[in-house]
Design an enzyme around this catalytic site. Structure first.
Site, PDB file in Angstrom:
ATOM      1  N   ALA A   1     -23.743 -52.992  -9.168  1.00  0.00           N
ATOM      2  CA  ALA A   1     -24.579 -53.159  -7.975  1.00  0.00           C
ATOM      3  C   ALA A   1     -24.381 -52.043  -6.963  1.00  0.00           C
ATOM      4  CB  ALA A   1     -24.298 -54.514  -7.328  1.00  0.00           C
ATOM      5  N   GLY A   2     -23.187 -51.457  -6.918  1.00  0.00           N
ATOM      6  CA  GLY A   2     -22.971 -50.340  -6.007  1.00  0.00           C
ATOM      7  C   GLY A   2     -23.851 -49.151  -6.344  1.00  0.00           C
ATOM      8  N   HIS A   3     -23.955 -48.835  -7.629  1.00  0.00           N
ATOM      9  CA  HIS A   3     -24.836 -47.738  -8.043  1.00  0.00           C
ATOM     10  C   HIS A   3     -26.297 -48.053  -7.733  1.00  0.00           C
ATOM     11  CE1 HIS A   3     -21.366 -47.168 -10.930  1.00  0.00           C
ATOM     12  NE2 HIS A   3     -21.478 -45.953 -10.425  1.00  0.00           N
TER      13      HIS A   3
ATOM     14  N   SER B   1     -16.329 -51.208  -8.830  1.00  0.00           N
ATOM     15  CA  SER B   1     -15.983 -49.969  -9.527  1.00  0.00           C
ATOM     16  C   SER B   1     -16.129 -50.193 -11.020  1.00  0.00           C
ATOM     17  CB  SER B   1     -14.542 -49.558  -9.209  1.00  0.00           C
ATOM     18  OG  SER B   1     -14.111 -48.507 -10.054  1.00  0.00           O
TER      19      SER B   1
ATOM     20  N   MET C   1     -21.787 -41.642 -13.606  1.00  0.00           N
ATOM     21  CA  MET C   1     -21.177 -41.493 -14.927  1.00  0.00           C
ATOM     22  C   MET C   1     -21.486 -42.703 -15.805  1.00  0.00           C
ATOM     23  SD  MET C   1     -17.670 -39.349 -14.635  1.00  0.00           S
ATOM     24  CE  MET C   1     -16.629 -40.710 -14.120  1.00  0.00           C
ATOM     25  N   GLY C   2     -22.466 -43.513 -15.402  1.00  0.00           N
ATOM     26  CA  GLY C   2     -22.838 -44.664 -16.205  1.00  0.00           C
ATOM     27  C   GLY C   2     -21.942 -45.861 -15.962  1.00  0.00           C
TER      28      GLY C   2
END
Length: 280
Positions: free
Chosen positions: A36-38, A188, A31-32
């Protein structure tokens, strides 16, 4: 150089061209407001595919009436730079009309019974229906061989796995490890809502998860483990939605069970709702 696409026909032409070359294609839905997790999911997907498509779409159907759809952070320029650095080949940017051509009111809903009805499903009614509905559409649009989702949203991953199995999507689902800040807070997009006073307190969730694991391993009955976790969070200033130990399928384990488990927490600190989990 990463390609940015807003037209469905252009996306399908690109992906079909890759597949004619015998290349495997991965999808990383987001969702943009990426972090770093993405980007770790893009790198994970790259290990299983030759080309990686990431989507950015803030999906209105997975937000409840009192949730943060309107203020959900949107950072398109930074997202594009980060995806390119992570090795993403294409960025899919559908608008609402492309995703829901008949409008959201007439969108064909998808519900994954059982796994989507507990925990987050109880706290956020309809949320997982919106997730399943948009993910199924992304699968149809991109036609990936592989798709990667983060384990921070543990229940979401379980819901998607069930949907994929039930609807026979020919897609391998990957679960990416949680990426954490230095103090243990799970990364998050909503962490930026935390106030300066609440930010240090937020790392308590990780500490409580570790305490739950250790207490359960020491033989403490599950109900006591869960009660102690809720009390510890409340004492730190959280409003607790749940702090539980479950089996990987999110059913409740007996106290004598010694196999794989997961501790899951959802709690509010100030105006920010945080979720996290720990597999053990």
């Amino acid at each position: 150089m990463i390609q940015t696409l807003t037209d469905l026909s252009a996306l399908r032409a690109l992906v079909n061209g890759w597949k004619r070359e015998g290349l495997r294609v991965a999808l990383v839905p987001t969702m943009g407001n990426l972090h770093a997790g993405h980007y770790s999911l893009v790198m994970l997907a790259r290990q299983y595919a030759d080309r990686v498509v990431s989507s950015v779409f803030v999906n209105p159907t997975q937000f409840g009436p009192n949730e943060d759809f309107a203020r959900y952070p949107r950072t398109p320029e930074a997202d594009l730079r980060g995806l390119e650095d992570a090795g993403c080949d294409a960025l899919w940017l559908p608008d609402v009309d492309t995703m829901y051509p008949l409008g959201t009111a007439l969108a064909t809903p998808i519900h994954a019974p059982g796994v989507s009805d507990v925990l987050e499903g109880e706290c956020r009614p309809g949320h997982f229906d919106g997730v399943c509905t948009v993910v199924a559409r992304l699968f149809n649009q991109v036609q990936p061989d592989v798709a990667a989702f983060g384990k921070k949203d543990y229940q979401q991953l379980a819901v998607i796995r069930q949907m994929v199995a039930d609807l026979a999507f020919p897609i391998e689902i990957l679960g990416g490890s949680i990426v954490r800040e230095a103090d243990g807070l799970a990364m998050s997009s909503r962490n930026q809502y935390l106030s300066a006073e609440d930010r240090p307190i937020s790392a308590t969730i990780r500490k409580v998860l570790l305490q739950m694991r250790d207490s359960y391993a020491a033989g403490t009955p599950r109900a006591q483990v869960e009660d102690a976790a809720s009390q510890a969070l409340e004492q730190a200033g959280f409003r607790v939605d749940y702090a539980v130990v479950r089996l990987p399928d999110l059913s409740e384990p007996g106290d004598s069970y010694t196999g794989a488990r997961v501790a899951l927490i959802a709690a509010r600190l100030g105006n920010t709702r945080l979720i996290d989990n720990l597999e053990f």
